[in-house]
Design a protein around this motif. Structure first.
Motif, PDB file in Angstrom:
ATOM      1  N   UNK A 127       0.843  -1.197   0.000  1.00  0.00           N
ATOM      2  CA  UNK A 127       0.000   0.000   0.000  1.00  0.00           C
ATOM      3  C   UNK A 127       0.872   1.239   0.000  1.00  0.00           C
ATOM      4  N   UNK A 128       0.607   2.115  -0.936  1.00  0.00           N
ATOM      5  CA  UNK A 128       1.318   3.380  -1.060  1.00  0.00           C
ATOM      6  C   UNK A 128       0.353   4.482  -0.633  1.00  0.00           C
ATOM      7  N   UNK A 129       0.594   5.052   0.532  1.00  0.00           N
ATOM      8  CA  UNK A 129      -0.341   6.017   1.104  1.00  0.00           C
ATOM      9  C   UNK A 129      -0.105   7.406   0.529  1.00  0.00           C
ATOM     10  N   UNK A 130      -1.170   8.022   0.047  1.00  0.00           N
ATOM     11  CA  UNK A 130      -1.140   9.367  -0.526  1.00  0.00           C
ATOM     12  C   UNK A 130      -1.989  10.296   0.338  1.00  0.00           C
ATOM     13  N   UNK A 131      -1.904  11.590   0.066  1.00  0.00           N
ATOM     14  CA  UNK A 131      -2.786  12.535   0.759  1.00  0.00           C
ATOM     15  C   UNK A 131      -4.252  12.139   0.556  1.00  0.00           C
ATOM     16  N   UNK A 132      -5.054  12.372   1.579  1.00  0.00           N
ATOM     17  CA  UNK A 132      -6.500  12.187   1.470  1.00  0.00           C
ATOM     18  C   UNK A 132      -7.182  13.517   1.756  1.00  0.00           C
ATOM     19  N   UNK A 133      -8.183  13.814   0.977  1.00  0.00           N
ATOM     20  CA  UNK A 133      -8.957  15.037   1.184  1.00  0.00           C
ATOM     21  C   UNK A 133     -10.091  14.802   2.156  1.00  0.00           C
ATOM     22  N   UNK A 134      -9.730  14.568   3.430  1.00  0.00           N
ATOM     23  CA  UNK A 134     -10.725  14.321   4.458  1.00  0.00           C
ATOM     24  C   UNK A 134     -11.097  12.850   4.544  1.00  0.00           C
TER      25      UNK A 134
END
Length: 726
Positions: free
Chosen positions: A391-398
């Motif tokens: 899993x490659x975690x990216x920014x989340x918009x909320x």
């Protein structure tokens, strides 16, 4: 805030230390209790100094902190980097942050046990000592490297703003990296005395602000891979229905549509772009089998809940004899409260990219909130091991809890689609806003029945609180850990730990059987329990002929943190001082996620329309690592909670969600946001949660102010359905 679950697994002690061994390069790992293996990293030949799993120092003197918790707007990049930079004595300008890989051994949430994830307002709280130790260990190794190089005792070497020095000799972190890699790591590096903090407790600039405001930040929605196909899914119109048959002939005629496949949740349309996929979905002809589906209306469910509320439930907290005390009380006050289903509606809808590899493993790119759960669910689907799910975690918009669910719904859907097409292309799954509002997961609907007794002097002598609603955890993998005797802790939190001194208390609960999928929602059980308890205590104050603020103070003698925030909020709001005609104040205080928040609302009515003019908020969250982030989270929580108080509701008609987007599911608009003042109680205690605790007090404070202004007591939410114009 993010979800409120807390795993009942062993936690790392405050004396877990760095373990290390030196070889050709630096090797350092963390040893966690009951975990067995040492977790080691070695410095490669690229000149980058990796003193542990959290810190990376490059030859250009940049310091990168690997962040184990999802950055979804709540400030984890900044808060966690501050902890490392403080003990490292780095210059804030040289710090960077990036999401850590998915690895539950290296990057577990210490409050959850061997699981990596973000929720329960735990990011800074569980990392506070761990990341300070990581920074302190790196600093000690740099200092020793400098001491060896310059032939002086380590005690004569200092560090300030990223520069190591002894007398007139100086070196940057980057210049010392190679030598530091050969130093034996300290077993238990000492931490700073809080009086020497230069970054913790200070409002340092957020690390993600510039790239987010300039558009350089890469959110999951921004990410794709060459040759990726965009997928959308036609899901059941009611919860629990299944595909009986489908005709994709018209969908396949839409330009850009590449394939149509069935998956467990529905039918997926894959295309070269989103709009082609969406048009293809609109052309699908699906027949649904609704056998066993949830087809009841909200009103029908509420009638069932009210019926259950007339009978005893499972006891969550019993002290004394509440029924007997009610029977002898001079005055008995009774009230009922209703709460609708609520959607999360984060600004960035659910999405992710999944790519199957020839060896059967899979890569997933997402704003991932629960890496360990998502790895396990994806692995089970593919018949592989969890560590084969990268899993490659990216920014989340909320998120507000939506991206962390036990079944990993959107992650599993993407992997299911990739599997259905045999991995011939990467899959970018996109949920539309309507998909999530009409077919997502919700804060459960609840009904509360309350009764309390006062003696002849207006003293509270009995408290009885019955809660009726769906359990979030029963039937999930968390049931065995967090449900005891049928009591889901998330159903009763904020009620079964009532801080007010009452000699006779009974809190019980009915777990309802409804086919609507539910999930934690920012501040979880406190969203409804906080409202019911704080509106009811206000009602009791008036019944006793006492000031609501003074009445609370009398009952909080054993809870100094509650008293402190209550007093601070009242003082800053001018409680008791005259207000202009047409205005009134209301007050509420609540504890959630080990933080205590009090809020005073100033309310007006103009043309019959309610308006929240001002909110004064006081918070005790332990040591405020970054006061600006704390204030922002309180402000955001107030806005979030106010939206639910005024107008948000998910309703069902024959099992189908009636709302679909922001035109009929209405979060707070910017022109309705009040002026907010946030006051932080000074504290030297370890940090506690801030992402969620700002939500619970706002709705009851508004209701209490409305009563003070109009004499109308609103006991159910949202206000818009209770005859109040908002």
């Amino acid at each position: 805030m993010q979800p409120g679950f807390r795993f009942a697994l062993p936690q790392a002690s405050r004396r877990d230390v760095l373990r290390a061994a030196a070889a050709t390069g630096l090797i350092v790992g963390f040893q966690l209790p009951g975990r067995g293996a040492k977790l080691a990293y070695a410095a490669p030949a690229d000149g980058v100094f990796r003193p542990n799993a959290f810190v990376r120092i490059a030859p250009d003197n940049s310091v990168t902190v690997l962040i184990k918790h999802l950055e979804m707007g709540q400030g984890t990049y900044t808060g966690l980097t501050t902890l490392v930079a403080e003990e490292l004595d780095a210059d804030w300008a040289q710090t960077r942050a990036e999401h850590a890989p998915a690895d539950p051994l290296l990057y577990n949430n210490l409050m959850w046990g061997p699981a990596q994830g973000t929720g329960g307002s735990s990011s800074v709280a569980n990392s506070f000592e761990q990341l300070r130790k990581a920074g302190a260990a790196a600093r000690a190794m740099l200092v020793q490297a400098a001491a060896d190089k310059w032939g002086v005792p380590a005690s004569q070497v200092g560090v300030s703003k990223g520069v190591v020095s002894a007398g007139d000799r100086k070196a940057t972190f980057g210049e010392l990296a190679e030598a530091a890699a050969k130093v034996t790591p300290p077993k238990d590096p000492p931490l700073k005395d809080p009086k020497d903090f230069t970054l913790i407790g200070k409002p340092v600039p957020r690390l993600d602000s510039v790239e987010k405001t300039t558009g350089k930040a890469v959110y999951a929605m921004d990410f794709t891979l060459p040759g990726a196909l965009v997928a959308v899914v036609e899901r059941p119109p009611v919860f629990g229905a299944k595909v009986k048959a489908f005709d994709a002939s018209e969908a396949k005629k839409v330009p850009g549509v590449v394939d149509v496949v069935q998956i467990p949740r529905g039918v997926a349309v894959l295309a070269t772009g989103f709009w082609a996929a969406k048009r293809g979905r609109e052309a699908l002809d699906v027949t649904w089998d609704q056998t066993g589906a949830e087809v009841r209306d909200s009103g029908t469910l509420l009638d069932i809940y009210r019926g259950l509320g007339k009978a005893p439930g499972l006891p969550a907290w019993k002290d004394g004899d509440a029924d007997a005390a009610l029977g002898t009380a001079a005055k008995v006050v009774r009230a009922e409260f209703d709460f609708p289903y609520l959607a999360h509606t984060p600004m960035e809808p659910l999405n992710c990219v999944a790519k199957l590899a020839p060896d059967g493993s899979v890569d997933i790119w997402a704003g991932d909130q629960f890496q360990t759960g998502d790895q396990g669910n994806a692995a089970k689907l593919l018949g592989i091991k969890p560590d084969q799910v990268r899993i490659h975690t990216l920014y989340a918009g909320g998120s507000f809890g939506r991206r962390a669910n036990p079944e990993s719904d959107y992650i599993v859907e993407a992997v299911s689609i990739a599997k259905a097409i045999n991995g011939k292309a990467p899959v970018k799954l996109i949920w539309t806003r309507e998909d999530d509002v009409t077919g997502g997961r919700y804060r459960p609907m609840y009904h509360h029945v309350m009764a309390a007794g006062l003696d002849a002097q207006g003293k509270l002598v009995a408290w009885k609180h019955r809660i009726v609603g769906q359990s979030i955890l029963i039937g999930t993998p968390f049931e065995g850990m967090m449900v005891k005797g049928g009591i889901d802790a998330t159903s009763v939190e904020g009620a079964a730990n009532l801080p007010y001194a009452v000699p006779n208390v009974l809190v019980d609960v009915h777990n309802t059987d409804v086919g609507v999928p539910v999930l934690w929602w920012r501040s979880v059980g406190s969203t409804h329990n906080g409202f019911a308890t704080e509106v009811f205590i206000d009602e009791l104050a008036h019944a006793a002929g006492k000031d609501p603020y003074a009445f609370r103070r009398e009952l909080l003698g054993k809870h100094p943190r509650h008293l402190a925030v209550l007093d601070l909020a009242a003082e800053k709001a001018g409680w008791g001082k005259p207000l202009p005609a047409g205005r009134a104040r209301g007050i509420a205080v609540h504890e959630s996620f080990n933080s205590v928040v009090a809020q005073v609302v100033e309310l007006s009515m103009s043309g019959g329309r309610l308006k929240v003019e001002r909110v004064v908020c006081a918070v005790d969250c332990g040591l405020a690592v970054n006061p600006d982030v704390v204030r922002a989270q309180m402000e955001g929580g107030i806005g979030f909670g106010l939206g639910a108080a005024l107008g948000e509701a998910i309703t069902l008609a024959q099992g189908k969600v009636e709302q679909s987007n922001f035109h009929d599911y209405t979060p707070l608009r910017i022109d309705r946001m009040p002026d907010v003042e946030v006051h932080i109680v000074p504290s030297a205690a370890p940090p506690t949660g801030v992402g969620e605790p700002g939500v619970p007090p706002i709705a009851p404070a508004v209701s209490n102010a409305l009563f003070s202004l109009t004499g109308k007591r609103v006991r159910s939410l949202p206000f818009a359905t209770q005859g109040v114009e908002v």
